[in-house]
Design an enzyme around this catalytic site. Structure first.
Site, PDB file in Angstrom:
ATOM      1  N   TYR A  37       0.833  -1.208   0.000  1.00 14.81           N
ATOM      2  CA  TYR A  37       0.000   0.000   0.000  1.00 14.81           C
ATOM      3  C   TYR A  37       0.869   1.260   0.000  1.00 14.81           C
ATOM      4  CZ  TYR A  37      -3.977   3.003   0.863  1.00 14.81           C
ATOM      5  OH  TYR A  37      -4.944   3.976   0.729  1.00 14.81           O
ATOM      6  N   ILE A  91      -0.542  11.197   5.112  1.00 11.43           N
ATOM      7  CA  ILE A  91      -0.485   9.816   4.623  1.00 11.43           C
ATOM      8  C   ILE A  91      -1.485   8.986   5.410  1.00 11.43           C
ATOM      9  CG2 ILE A  91       0.991   7.769   4.486  1.00 11.43           C
ATOM     10  CD1 ILE A  91       2.944   9.361   3.081  1.00 11.43           C
ATOM     11  N   SER A 121      -3.913  13.217   8.141  1.00 12.67           N
ATOM     12  CA  SER A 121      -4.893  12.839   7.119  1.00 12.67           C
ATOM     13  C   SER A 121      -6.262  12.622   7.746  1.00 12.67           C
ATOM     14  CB  SER A 121      -4.403  11.546   6.449  1.00 12.67           C
ATOM     15  OG  SER A 121      -5.446  10.917   5.761  1.00 12.67           O
ATOM     16  N   GLN A 143      -5.708  17.547   6.975  1.00 12.41           N
ATOM     17  CA  GLN A 143      -6.026  17.283   5.559  1.00 12.41           C
ATOM     18  C   GLN A 143      -7.420  16.685   5.454  1.00 12.41           C
ATOM     19  OE1 GLN A 143      -5.854  13.710   4.238  1.00 12.41           O
ATOM     20  NE2 GLN A 143      -6.944  14.502   2.457  1.00 12.41           N
ATOM     21  N   TYR A 145     -10.327  14.821   3.273  1.00  7.37           N
ATOM     22  CA  TYR A 145     -10.973  14.144   2.156  1.00  7.37           C
ATOM     23  C   TYR A 145     -12.440  14.484   2.346  1.00  7.37           C
ATOM     24  CZ  TYR A 145      -7.007  11.189   0.700  1.00  7.37           C
ATOM     25  OH  TYR A 145      -5.813  10.721   0.205  1.00  7.37           O
ATOM     26  N   THR A 171      -7.689  17.977  -0.124  1.00  4.65           N
ATOM     27  CA  THR A 171      -7.125  17.182  -1.223  1.00  4.65           C
ATOM     28  C   THR A 171      -8.166  17.032  -2.331  1.00  4.65           C
ATOM     29  OG1 THR A 171      -5.642  16.037   0.275  1.00  4.65           O
ATOM     30  CG2 THR A 171      -6.101  14.936  -1.816  1.00  4.65           C
ATOM     31  N   LYS A 252      -4.771  20.875  -2.279  1.00  7.70           N
ATOM     32  CA  LYS A 252      -3.715  19.898  -2.603  1.00  7.70           C
ATOM     33  C   LYS A 252      -4.058  19.152  -3.891  1.00  7.70           C
ATOM     34  CE  LYS A 252      -1.092  16.051  -0.540  1.00  7.70           C
ATOM     35  NZ  LYS A 252      -1.443  14.776  -1.127  1.00  7.70           N
ATOM     36  N   HIS A 276       0.170  13.424  -5.769  1.00  7.37           N
ATOM     37  CA  HIS A 276      -0.172  12.353  -4.834  1.00  7.37           C
ATOM     38  C   HIS A 276       0.855  11.210  -4.906  1.00  7.37           C
ATOM     39  CE1 HIS A 276      -3.923  11.363  -2.407  1.00  7.37           C
ATOM     40  NE2 HIS A 276      -3.192  10.284  -2.209  1.00  7.37           N
ATOM     41  N   ASP A 306       4.991  18.501  -2.888  1.00  9.52           N
ATOM     42  CA  ASP A 306       5.518  17.162  -2.597  1.00  9.52           C
ATOM     43  C   ASP A 306       5.427  16.302  -3.842  1.00  9.52           C
ATOM     44  OD1 ASP A 306       3.117  15.603  -2.851  1.00  9.52           O
ATOM     45  OD2 ASP A 306       2.650  15.806  -0.743  1.00  9.52           O
ATOM     46  N   SER A 307       5.941  15.106  -3.723  1.00 11.31           N
ATOM     47  CA  SER A 307       5.931  14.040  -4.742  1.00 11.31           C
ATOM     48  C   SER A 307       7.323  13.821  -5.294  1.00 11.31           C
ATOM     49  CB  SER A 307       4.941  14.315  -5.893  1.00 11.31           C
ATOM     50  OG  SER A 307       3.605  14.277  -5.400  1.00 11.31           O
ATOM     51  N   GLY A 308       7.984  12.807  -4.736  1.00  7.23           N
ATOM     52  CA  GLY A 308       9.299  12.408  -5.227  1.00  7.23           C
ATOM     53  C   GLY A 308      10.456  12.913  -4.389  1.00  7.23           C
ATOM     54  N   ILE A 309      10.176  13.588  -3.277  1.00  4.99           N
ATOM     55  CA  ILE A 309      11.264  14.090  -2.423  1.00  4.99           C
ATOM     56  C   ILE A 309      11.886  12.911  -1.664  1.00  4.99           C
ATOM     57  CG2 ILE A 309      11.834  15.536  -0.435  1.00  4.99           C
ATOM     58  CD1 ILE A 309      11.135  17.265  -2.815  1.00  4.99           C
TER      59      ILE A 309
HETATM   60  C1  FNR Z   1      -0.593   9.288   0.499  1.00  2.00           C
HETATM   61  N1  FNR Z   1      -1.004  10.572   0.173  1.00  2.00           N
HETATM   62  C2  FNR Z   1      -2.124  11.106   0.763  1.00  2.00           C
HETATM   63  N2  FNR Z   1      -2.503  12.378   0.493  1.00  2.00           N
HETATM   64  C3  FNR Z   1      -3.555  12.937   1.115  1.00  2.00           C
HETATM   65  O1  FNR Z   1      -3.886  14.091   0.852  1.00  2.00           O
HETATM   66  N3  FNR Z   1      -4.255  12.211   2.050  1.00  2.00           N
HETATM   67  C4  FNR Z   1      -3.953  10.934   2.363  1.00  2.00           C
HETATM   68  O2  FNR Z   1      -4.583  10.321   3.208  1.00  2.00           O
HETATM   69  C5  FNR Z   1      -2.873  10.335   1.656  1.00  2.00           C
HETATM   70  N4  FNR Z   1      -2.546   9.035   1.890  1.00  2.00           N
HETATM   71  C6  FNR Z   1      -1.399   8.509   1.348  1.00  2.00           C
HETATM   72  C7  FNR Z   1      -1.024   7.205   1.675  1.00  2.00           C
HETATM   73  C8  FNR Z   1       0.194   6.728   1.206  1.00  2.00           C
HETATM   74  C9  FNR Z   1       0.620   5.350   1.604  1.00  2.00           C
HETATM   75  C10 FNR Z   1       1.030   7.521   0.410  1.00  2.00           C
HETATM   76  C11 FNR Z   1       2.373   7.028  -0.045  1.00  2.00           C
HETATM   77  C12 FNR Z   1       0.637   8.775   0.049  1.00  2.00           C
HETATM   78  C13 FNR Z   1      -0.167  11.420  -0.710  1.00  2.00           C
HETATM   79  C14 FNR Z   1       0.884  12.177   0.095  1.00  2.00           C
HETATM   80  O3  FNR Z   1       0.313  13.224   0.825  1.00  2.00           O
HETATM   81  C15 FNR Z   1       1.949  12.780  -0.823  1.00  2.00           C
HETATM   82  O4  FNR Z   1       1.318  13.555  -1.813  1.00  2.00           O
HETATM   83  C16 FNR Z   1       2.821  11.694  -1.468  1.00  2.00           C
HETATM   84  O5  FNR Z   1       3.226  10.766  -0.498  1.00  2.00           O
HETATM   85  C17 FNR Z   1       4.042  12.303  -2.146  1.00  2.00           C
HETATM   86  O6  FNR Z   1       4.753  11.328  -2.854  1.00  2.00           O
HETATM   87  P1  FNR Z   1       6.107  10.654  -2.280  1.00  2.00           P
HETATM   88  O7  FNR Z   1       7.126  11.734  -2.201  1.00  2.00           O
HETATM   89  O8  FNR Z   1       5.768  10.057  -0.954  1.00  2.00           O
HETATM   90  O9  FNR Z   1       6.426   9.592  -3.286  1.00  2.00           O
END
Ligand code: FNR
Length: 378
Positions: A37, A91, A121, A143, A145, A171, A252, A276, A306-309
């Site tokens: 996951y 997350i 989250s 955050q 949803y 988000t 977001k 994401h 964020d994304s890829g840091i």
């Molecule tokens: C997420 N992300 C995410 N974003 C959000 O707004 N609410 C959430 O509940 C979640 N849940 C979530 C679960 C998991 C397992 C991951 C890996 C990611 C997205 C998160 O906020 C973020 O945008 C990403 O994790 C960025 O990518 P990298 O850098 O982790 O690859």
């Protein structure tokens, strides 16, 4: 230096300081379902992979003979004074990244220890009141949803505000879950197994809608959650969102400059540029490649990214490209899995130490200097 001196007496750090080793170790430590996951993404994960690899085609040019004996990484963000320019991205399964199921509390403790804000989250595995309390003096963000039921949305946001959250992050890209083969192939979706729904089952509006104690009928609670998850938001909903709270609101998932401009015109307080982590849509452009246009379009409105840091170097590059603050995602989950609160704090501190050292050797004592220097497309 502390790590090198410890090495002289044969002592190495308990956890790795680089992402690749950290991820490999965490992958072995996590239960299969949690590992898939967290590590997984959408489709063949091309966007997810591109998010991280795209940093390689942006480079910095060092400057010499600048006094960098001390560096200032602090920022002012939406009224928050923060010691560093990073934050923990929201997350949903943070809670189940630790064996005891209280990973959100552990992440909050890491936030309290490091001063790095935690964005909790909607899918926190402990009630937000307890999680935000554990953040101590470090500001926390919430955050959302957005649920289909507006009373439930209002209740969640008002609870977050009362619990001390300093901003609301809405988000936009996840009213439905993306096509994630790792989870589809194993038939695993934590929410359907009753995980990470603590903030619904602890909510008075959700409990009223359910009409019974969720503990008595977990399956009914899960099915109600399924039916309520994911309001399809449009631009017309922004005034309603604005009316839910007096907290600053960030959106977001904004990646297109036109969307950033429109959000700013609508009075949004902050843009959060993210795809994401490649979990929602595949076939996209690496998030970092979209950042410069979004920053330009947002004008004076702060842009979080964020994304890829994966490292301190990535953080500095994103700042150089105009991010006001940079989100750490998967890496802190791996820290949690390997060492709980201390593990997450270790990951954050390693990333910050690398960023700080890079600024030192690059002749950039302040974040203004980093932004002024910018990056070059390689
Ligand atoms: C997420 N992300 C995410 N974003 C959000 O707004 N609410 C959430 O509940 C979640 N849940 C979530 C679960 C998991 C397992 C991951 C890996 C990611 C997205 C998160 O906020 C973020 O945008 C990403 O994790 C960025 O990518 P990298 O850098 O982790 O690859």
């Amino acid at each position: 230096n502390a790590l090198y001196f410890a090495g002289l007496s044969g002592k190495t750090p308990d956890l790795p300081v680089d992402f690749a080793t950290l991820e490999a170790r965490a992958a072995k430590a996590m239960p299969d379902s949690v590992r898939d996951y967290v590590m997984g993404g959408c489709g063949d994960e091309a966007t997810q992979d591109a998010n991280a690899s795209a940093f390689a085609h942006w480079g910095m040019v060092p400057r010499m003979l600048v006094d960098c004996a001390t560096r200032d990484l602090s920022i002012d963000l939406l009224g928050m004074k923060l010691p560093s320019p990073i934050f923990m991205a929201p997350i949903g399964v943070t809670g189940i990244c630790t064996e005891d199921g209280h990973g959100d509390i552990a992440a909050a403790r890491a936030s309290a220890e490091t001063g790095v804000p935690f964005i909790g989250s909607t899918l926190m595995n402990d009630p937000m009141e307890a999680v935000f309390a554990a953040c101590g003096d470090t500001p926390a963000l919430y955050q959302l949803y957005t649920p289909k039921n507006e009373d439930l949305a209002a209740s969640l946001v008002s609870r977050a505000e009362k619990a001390g959250a300093k901003a609301l992050v809405v988000t936009l890209d996840t009213w439905v879950t993306g096509w994630r083969p790792r989870d589809l192939n194993s038939g695993n979706f934590p929410q359907l197994r009753g995980h990470v729904l603590a903030n619904y089952t602890s909510d008075p509006v959700f409990r009223d809608l359910l009409g019974k104690d969720p503990a008595e009928d977990v399956q009914a609670a899960v099915m109600l959650w399924v039916s309520l998850f994911g309001k399809v938001l449009t631009w017309d909903d922004l005034p309603w969102l604005r009316g839910l709270t007096s907290l600053p609101i960030l959106l977001k998932g904004i990646c297109h400059p036109d969307d950033a401009r429109r959000a700013v015109d609508a009075g949004i307080d902050g843009i959060y540029c993210s795809n994401h982590g490649g979990r929602q849509a595949n076939g996209g452009i690496a998030a970092i490649d979209m950042l410069p246009d979004v920053v330009k379009a947002a004008g004076d409105t702060p842009v979080l990214f964020d994304s890829g840091i994966r490292s301190g170097t990535d953080v500095v590059k994103a700042l150089a490209m105009g991010a006001a603050a940079v989100g750490i995602g998967r890496p802190y989950c791996y820290g949690l899995a390997l060492g709980g609160a201390a593990g997450a704090a270790h990951v954050l501190k390693s990333i910050l130490a690398e960023a700080d050292l890079l600024m030192a050797v690059n002749g950039m004592p302040t974040l203004d200097a980093v932004r002024e220097a910018g990056v070059t497309r390689i």
